[in-house]
Scaffold this active site. Structure first.
Site, PDB file in Angstrom:
ATOM      1  N   GLY A  44       0.786  -1.229   0.000  1.00  0.00           N
ATOM      2  CA  GLY A  44       0.000   0.000   0.000  1.00  0.00           C
ATOM      3  C   GLY A  44       0.815   1.274   0.000  1.00  0.00           C
ATOM      4  CB  SER A  45       4.359   2.109  -0.733  1.00  0.00           C
ATOM      5  OG  SER A  45       4.520   1.767  -2.095  1.00  0.00           O
ATOM      6  CG  ASN A  46       2.161   3.140  -5.670  1.00  0.00           C
ATOM      7  OD1 ASN A  46       2.613   4.123  -6.241  1.00  0.00           O
ATOM      8  ND2 ASN A  46       2.739   1.966  -5.715  1.00  0.00           N
ATOM      9  CG  LEU A  96      -8.753 -10.172 -14.173  1.00  0.00           C
ATOM     10  CD1 LEU A  96      -9.257 -11.404 -14.908  1.00  0.00           C
ATOM     11  CD2 LEU A  96      -8.420  -9.084 -15.161  1.00  0.00           C
ATOM     12  CG  HIS A 146       1.850  -3.156 -15.581  1.00  0.00           C
ATOM     13  ND1 HIS A 146       1.435  -4.333 -14.999  1.00  0.00           N
ATOM     14  CD2 HIS A 146       2.888  -3.474 -16.387  1.00  0.00           C
ATOM     15  CE1 HIS A 146       2.194  -5.330 -15.445  1.00  0.00           C
ATOM     16  NE2 HIS A 146       3.079  -4.833 -16.285  1.00  0.00           N
ATOM     17  CG  ASN A 157      -3.588  -1.245 -12.658  1.00  0.00           C
ATOM     18  OD1 ASN A 157      -3.411  -1.286 -11.443  1.00  0.00           O
ATOM     19  ND2 ASN A 157      -2.983  -2.065 -13.493  1.00  0.00           N
ATOM     20  CD  GLU A 171       5.167   1.470  -8.713  1.00  0.00           C
ATOM     21  OE1 GLU A 171       5.283   1.340  -7.479  1.00  0.00           O
ATOM     22  OE2 GLU A 171       4.907   0.527  -9.470  1.00  0.00           O
ATOM     23  CG  ASP A 199      -1.836  -5.370 -17.136  1.00  0.00           C
ATOM     24  OD1 ASP A 199      -0.981  -6.245 -16.912  1.00  0.00           O
ATOM     25  OD2 ASP A 199      -2.422  -4.715 -16.257  1.00  0.00           O
TER      26      ASP A 199
END
Ligand code: GRF
Length: 189
Positions: free
Chosen positions: A11-13, A86, A103, A101, A173, A144
């Site tokens: 969960g750092s983002n 998904l 990636h 999202n 990120e 994706d």
């Protein structure tokens, strides 16, 4: 505007995004959705005082509970940040161009099934790539393959291990995702 962040891991983002909007008067990170009660994101959400919703696979896929709940909470944007499942078709259809999202590679390379987390960086190193990076994209039912919103790259040198690449990717990120979320929100009326 109200954001729901979906995360299955550290969960750092999610934390970077929540911190970015912490003082915002018009953007609220209203909810964190997860599928893993032991995920690091749960502790971060608690510290950030953000409500957490945990789903098991059956409820997530066999009911429309998640879609109903996000609509009831008037969520404007769903932000996936390391969410391993998904999106259910009805959720994608209920939130067209409202799910994004990140990636940890330069799609369309190193994307698709099984290409997540450490496996991506291993594949990049194994392929002898000289660069990698991040891709932020809209989410549709084909995972994706949604329209790309933003990409940033970093060099990969011969001595880099997958961990070295992961570290460089995480810097990208954290540097870009919060701002790109803000940009996408500006285009939502
Ligand atoms: C990130 O590498 C992201 O690109 C991928 O999952 C990871 C999430 O990391 N989708 P964190 O849980 O936000 O630290």
């Amino acid at each position: 505007k109200r954001i729901a962040i979906f995360a299955s891991g550290s969960g750092s983002n999610a934390e970077q995004i929540a911190s970015y909007f912490a003082d915002s008067t018009d953007v609220d990170v209203s909810l964190i959705v997860s599928n893993n009660a032991k995920a690091g994101v749960i502790d971060r959400a608690r510290r950030l005082h953000i409500p957490v919703l945990l789903f098991d696979r059956k409820t997530f896929y066999e009911t429309d509970r998640i879609t109903q709940l996000l609509q009831k909470q008037a969520i404007d944007l769903i932000v996936l940040a390391g969410f391993m499942w998904l999106m259910p078709g009805d959720l994608v259809r209920a939130f067209p161009d409202r799910i994004i999202n990140i990636h940890p590679a330069l799609l369309p390379k190193f994307g698709g099934k099984g290409m997540y987390g450490h496996f991506v960086h291993e594949a990049v190193v194994a392929a002898g790539e000289t660069e990698s990076g991040i891709t932020i994209h809209y989410v549709n039912e084909r995972y994706d393959e949604g329209q790309i919103i933003f990409q940033a790259s970093c060099p990969v040198v011969a001595t880099d291990t997958p961990e070295d690449v992961a570290r460089k990717i995480q810097v990208l990120e954290h540097m870009h995702y919060p701002r790109i979320v803000a940009d996408v929100l500006k285009n939502i009326d």
